[in-house]
Motif scaffolding. Sequence first.
Motif, PDB file in Angstrom:
ATOM      1  N   ALA A  65       0.844  -1.193   0.000  1.00 47.43           N
ATOM      2  CA  ALA A  65       0.000   0.000   0.000  1.00 47.43           C
ATOM      3  C   ALA A  65       0.879   1.243   0.000  1.00 47.43           C
ATOM      4  N   ILE A  66       0.533   2.171  -0.860  1.00 47.46           N
ATOM      5  CA  ILE A  66       1.195   3.473  -0.907  1.00 47.46           C
ATOM      6  C   ILE A  66       0.134   4.503  -0.557  1.00 47.46           C
ATOM      7  N   VAL A  67       0.390   5.294   0.479  1.00 45.12           N
ATOM      8  CA  VAL A  67      -0.571   6.308   0.922  1.00 45.12           C
ATOM      9  C   VAL A  67      -0.037   7.676   0.526  1.00 45.12           C
ATOM     10  N   CYS A  68      -0.816   8.404  -0.264  1.00 49.48           N
ATOM     11  CA  CYS A  68      -0.452   9.743  -0.711  1.00 49.48           C
ATOM     12  C   CYS A  68      -1.364  10.737   0.000  1.00 49.48           C
ATOM     13  N   THR A  69      -0.780  11.686   0.713  1.00 50.03           N
ATOM     14  CA  THR A  69      -1.540  12.632   1.527  1.00 50.03           C
ATOM     15  C   THR A  69      -1.350  14.043   0.991  1.00 50.03           C
ATOM     16  N   GLY A  70      -2.432  14.816   1.020  1.00 41.90           N
ATOM     17  CA  GLY A  70      -2.357  16.211   0.594  1.00 41.90           C
ATOM     18  C   GLY A  70      -3.274  17.088   1.418  1.00 41.90           C
ATOM     19  N   ALA A  87      -9.856   8.855   1.388  1.00 48.59           N
ATOM     20  CA  ALA A  87     -10.255   9.189   2.757  1.00 48.59           C
ATOM     21  C   ALA A  87     -10.008  10.668   3.025  1.00 48.59           C
ATOM     22  N   ARG A  88     -10.907  11.255   3.807  1.00 47.08           N
ATOM     23  CA  ARG A  88     -10.708  12.606   4.328  1.00 47.08           C
ATOM     24  C   ARG A  88     -10.576  12.462   5.831  1.00 47.08           C
ATOM     25  N   THR A  89      -9.449  12.902   6.369  1.00 52.91           N
ATOM     26  CA  THR A  89      -9.179  12.744   7.800  1.00 52.91           C
ATOM     27  C   THR A  89      -8.944  14.106   8.435  1.00 52.91           C
ATOM     28  N   ASP A  90      -8.977  14.135   9.756  1.00 51.92           N
ATOM     29  CA  ASP A  90      -8.683  15.373  10.467  1.00 51.92           C
ATOM     30  C   ASP A  90      -7.252  15.803  10.181  1.00 51.92           C
ATOM     31  N   GLY A  91      -7.066  17.096   9.992  1.00 54.89           N
ATOM     32  CA  GLY A  91      -5.751  17.638   9.695  1.00 54.89           C
ATOM     33  C   GLY A  91      -4.989  18.026  10.946  1.00 54.89           C
ATOM     34  N   PRO A  92      -3.839  18.660  10.765  1.00 50.01           N
ATOM     35  CA  PRO A  92      -3.005  19.024  11.905  1.00 50.01           C
ATOM     36  C   PRO A  92      -3.633  20.123  12.774  1.00 50.01           C
ATOM     37  N   ARG A  93      -4.468  20.959  12.164  1.00 52.21           N
ATOM     38  CA  ARG A  93      -5.173  21.993  12.932  1.00 52.21           C
ATOM     39  C   ARG A  93      -6.595  21.526  13.187  1.00 52.21           C
ATOM     40  N   GLU A  94      -7.208  22.105  14.188  1.00 51.28           N
ATOM     41  CA  GLU A  94      -8.549  21.701  14.599  1.00 51.28           C
ATOM     42  C   GLU A  94      -9.581  21.892  13.482  1.00 51.28           C
ATOM     43  N   ASP A  95      -9.405  22.903  12.647  1.00 47.55           N
ATOM     44  CA  ASP A  95     -10.386  23.217  11.610  1.00 47.55           C
ATOM     45  C   ASP A  95      -9.938  22.787  10.210  1.00 47.55           C
ATOM     46  N   SER A  96      -8.998  21.846  10.117  1.00 42.73           N
ATOM     47  CA  SER A  96      -8.473  21.450   8.808  1.00 42.73           C
ATOM     48  C   SER A  96      -8.655  19.954   8.555  1.00 42.73           C
ATOM     49  N   PHE A  97      -8.508  19.592   7.301  1.00 47.35           N
ATOM     50  CA  PHE A  97      -8.606  18.199   6.883  1.00 47.35           C
ATOM     51  C   PHE A  97      -7.374  17.828   6.071  1.00 47.35           C
ATOM     52  N   GLU A  98      -7.067  16.525   6.037  1.00 53.51           N
ATOM     53  CA  GLU A  98      -6.067  15.970   5.119  1.00 53.51           C
ATOM     54  C   GLU A  98      -6.799  14.994   4.225  1.00 53.51           C
TER      55      GLU A  98
END
Length: 141
Positions: free
Chosen positions: A68-73, A101-112
């Motif tokens: 599996a290769i996971v690419c995040t942006g 997938a859309r996951t929680d980002g590094p900030r409270e109001d952001s997504f990865e």
Amino acid sequence: MTDTQPPALPAPARTSPDTALQPQALVGPSFGQDLVRTLHQATTVVGGLAFGDGADAASDVEVSAFGAIVCTGDSPADALQAAAAVARQAPDLEIHALAWARTDGPREDSFEYKVTMTVTAPDPATGEHGGTTHHATRSHR
């Protein structure tokens, strides 16, 4: 022309017949050991499946070893661009599946955003993509 002797190579270590026949512990990265253990356990479970009677449809369960290769942006476009860059950089990798997938980002109001690519590399000897797949199939009666 001069007569020079090539440098002497060290002699190979000698082993006694007793130590040569003893099993050697496999040493490698822990993720490889985890993968082998997981595949073994999953294959054991699949091999022991018993499908109940009365179902009209055939059932199929398989265990496959894919990488599996996971690419995040930070945006959907960034994640897809990263996945496209991997595909361009390694054209020999066979992509079997994509997961989004859309996951929680590094900030409270952001997504990865993540694109997970399930891939295999070609066999060096044959050039074929594939591998061992274990099936447990219920056939029609």
